[in-house]
Enzyme design. Structure first.
Site, PDB file in Angstrom:
ATOM      1  N   LYS A 192       9.278   5.382   3.894  1.00  0.00           N
ATOM      2  CA  LYS A 192       8.563   5.251   3.084  1.00  0.00           C
ATOM      3  C   LYS A 192       6.632   5.729   3.829  1.00  0.00           C
ATOM      4  O   LYS A 192       5.519   4.979   3.725  1.00  0.00           O
ATOM      5  CB  LYS A 192       8.200   3.903   2.612  1.00  0.00           C
ATOM      6  CG  LYS A 192       9.021   3.224   1.683  1.00  0.00           C
ATOM      7  CD  LYS A 192       9.401   2.072   0.901  1.00  0.00           C
ATOM      8  CE  LYS A 192       9.552   1.570   2.000  1.00  0.00           C
ATOM      9  NZ  LYS A 192       9.631  -0.437   1.864  1.00  0.00           N
ATOM     10  N   ASP A 227      14.388  -6.058   1.142  1.00  0.00           N
ATOM     11  CA  ASP A 227      13.613  -6.810  -0.069  1.00  0.00           C
ATOM     12  C   ASP A 227      14.493  -6.597  -1.248  1.00  0.00           C
ATOM     13  O   ASP A 227      14.501  -7.731  -2.099  1.00  0.00           O
ATOM     14  CB  ASP A 227      12.346  -5.923  -0.754  1.00  0.00           C
ATOM     15  CG  ASP A 227      12.759  -4.199  -0.447  1.00  0.00           C
ATOM     16  OD1 ASP A 227      13.708  -4.209   0.083  1.00  0.00           O
ATOM     17  OD2 ASP A 227      11.549  -3.749  -0.930  1.00  0.00           O
TER      18      ASP A 227
HETATM   19  C1  BGC Z   1      13.643   1.319   2.231  1.00  0.00           C
HETATM   20  C2  BGC Z   1      14.750  -0.302   1.684  1.00  0.00           C
HETATM   21  C3  BGC Z   1      13.709  -0.526   0.586  1.00  0.00           C
HETATM   22  C4  BGC Z   1      12.962   0.558   0.226  1.00  0.00           C
HETATM   23  C5  BGC Z   1      12.336  -0.599  -1.008  1.00  0.00           C
HETATM   24  C6  BGC Z   1      13.415   2.033   1.354  1.00  0.00           C
HETATM   25  O1  BGC Z   1      12.498   2.997   1.385  1.00  0.00           O
HETATM   26  O2  BGC Z   1      14.596   1.821   2.381  1.00  0.00           O
HETATM   27  O3  BGC Z   1      14.958  -0.596   2.789  1.00  0.00           O
HETATM   28  O4  BGC Z   1      14.909  -1.613   0.411  1.00  0.00           O
HETATM   29  O5  BGC Z   1      12.322   1.022   0.308  1.00  0.00           O
HETATM   30  O6  BGC Z   1      11.234  -1.166  -0.500  1.00  0.00           O
END
Ligand code: BGC
Length: 505
Positions: A192, A227
């Protein structure tokens, strides 16, 4: 008028007509090119139910592979060590720190000791300053600890100082983490848009606790969870039929309850109940059946994590607007229907998901919202209604594909655990299984909760894949604040003061 003058006038008229016709022909040609680009996009994004079922099967197969061995699949299927979920008997005040998206939140939750009796909750939300997303782990955790400290001081102002016991916290950290225990784990990689290099490979709770010590706050992290796991905990706390949780927000992920004997790579670890929550990290899922476009390929190549998080890059909020931006840029380069190419179109991530949703859901006859966003965000002005309609169509194609793929992911989990009416990967049971049990999937994340078209497309696809008979037993339940409150609940269930926990199977 002399013959010559008449001739000149006629020639001029012909020339003008020629110019007009030429312009029309050129404009028709340009429009044709744009329609061609749209057609190509539509075809590349097609997700007929047959293709979705292939994705479902691939998801279930990859889940098996990821459970069999470490590195057995792009799906990490991470152990969480959460083998007990909160029962409702938890009592006391717990904190939670929810870190993993655009914002981070601190919460204080008071639990009353009876199921679903969350007595009160206080929440504070802060955007994560952009520079901290690529800074050092120390800067990041100092910022988090000082925010937490201010929150604690504000919340506890006037109330009894909690001198009796150290405050306990659930740390929800939503990135791929290899858990060492329920309260420790190593960051595998960032997703992200985060890129704090010194933190990859480090133990996350240790970094937070060192920052808490530096800030002088007496608090310990009782759990480290994702999460999706927090959402599963809250979902299960509210409704015992909850078997899985899905996040569709800035990023995307899912977790579910798996039987201990199916987690082959877990052998050797003690699982005291019959099963464990598995953090799938489905954002990294990949299959040749996924409908991929040239825009996805470019987005991936230009991202900080190429070849990673392929599923997430087609589904989640941080990426959808950027796919749309890329399509508009290409159309703009191939024709002048958007006027001169706006330099804004070359700015990555300028078109964020809420803007995409606002354009897609604009129901004004003149598409005023589309016009406004094109003007204010992309600096594209004076486009005709026809062009605005085209923009809505692009949003529709990109969002529909995302929602339908997310639905296929959910159906893949249901298939793996034998709740899709087909008897699991091994097959066997008929589709109209009379024993199909009520199956709840907890869902959190702005793309699902705040984008109606996305939600509708997802539901529609799930019905198509499962069929009405089966789909009526599957309930997608919005579990607001699951990541935060769920973290606090899990902290309570794993508190050093010890409370009863529910056996999962
Ligand atoms: C992460 C996850 C997370 C998800 C939602 C992803 O980019 O790798 O660990 O649960 O985003 O937040």
């Amino acid at each position: 008028m002399g013959k010559v003058a008449v001739g000149v006038a006629a020639l001029a008229a012909c020339a003008v007509a020629g110019v007009v016709v030429g312009r029309r022909v050129r404009s028709r040609r340009k429009w044709k090119r744009v329609v061609g680009v749209l057609k190509e996009l539509e075809e590349a994004c097609e997700t007929p139910v047959g293709r979705l079922r292939q994705v479902v099967d691939a998801m279930a197969v990859e889940m098996h592979a990821g459970l069999a061995s470490e590195g057995g699949s792009k799906l990490k299927m991470l152990l969480t060590f959460v083998d007990h979920l909160p029962t409702g008997s938890e009592i006391g005040t717990y904190y939670a720190l929810d870190f993993g998206g655009t914002n981070f939140r601190v919460l204080r939750v008071q639990l009353g000791g009876r199921r679903s009796s969350i007595l009160s909750q206080d929440v504070e939300q802060r955007p994560i300053p952009q520079h901290l997303m690529t800074s050092t782990s120390e800067d990041l955790f100092d910022f988090i600890a000082s925010t937490l400290k201010q929150f604690v001081e504000k919340e506890e102002n006037g109330s009894e100082p909690s001198s009796v016991r150290t405050r306990e916290l659930g740390l929800t950290f939503s990135f791929p983490v290899r858990q060492l225990s329920i309260h420790s784990g190593i960051l595998i990689k960032w997703t992200k848009g985060f890129a704090i290099e010194d933190m990859v490979g480090k133990e996350v709770v240790g970094l937070l606790e060192a920052a808490l010590v530096r800030s002088g706050l007496d608090m310990r992290a009782a759990v480290l969870v994702n999460d999706a796991v927090g959402t599963l905990a809250l979902g299960h706390y509210d409704d015992a039929d909850t078997v899985a949780a899905v996040i569709i927000g800035t990023g995307t992920n899912a977790c579910y309850l798996e039987r201990a004997d199916a987690i082959i790579k877990c052998q050797g670890h003690l699982i005291t109940s019959g099963c464990m929550a598995v953090n799938m990290e489905w954002g990294n899922f990949w299959s040749s059946h996924l409908p991929r476009t040239s825009y996805d390929i470019d987005l991936d190549l230009e991202s900080p994590n190429p070849n990673d998080q392929g599923f997430e890059k087609m589904i989640s909020g941080i990426y959808l607007g950027d796919i749309v931006r890329r399509v508009i840029l290409r159309m703009s380069q191939e024709s002048d229907i958007f006027g001169p190419v706006s330099s804004r179109l070359s700015i990555p991530f300028i078109l964020q998901a809420p803007l995409l949703a606002a354009m897609h859901e604009d129901d004004s006859p003149e598409l005023k919202e589309v016009d406004k966003i094109l003007k204010e965000t992309l600096e594209i002005s004076e486009v005709s209604l026809k062009v605005r309609k085209l923009v809505v169509r692009i949003c529709d194609v990109v969002t529909r594909r995302a929602a339908r793929l997310a639905a296929a992911g959910i159906a893949g989990i249901l298939k793996k655990i034998g709740r899709d009416g087909s008897g699991g990967v091994a097959g066997g049971r008929s589709r109209s299984d009379p024993e199909m049990r009520r199956t709840v999937v907890a869902i959190e994340g702005g793309l699902y909760t705040r984008y109606m078209m996305f939600r509708e497309y997802l539901h529609e696809a799930l019905n198509e894949i499962l069929g009405e008979d089966v789909a009526q037993h599957v309930i997608l339940k919005v579990t607001e604040d699951g990541s935060g409150i769920g973290g606090a609940l899990l902290a309570a269930a794993n508190s050093s003061s010890g409370v009863d926990n529910v056996q999962l199977l």
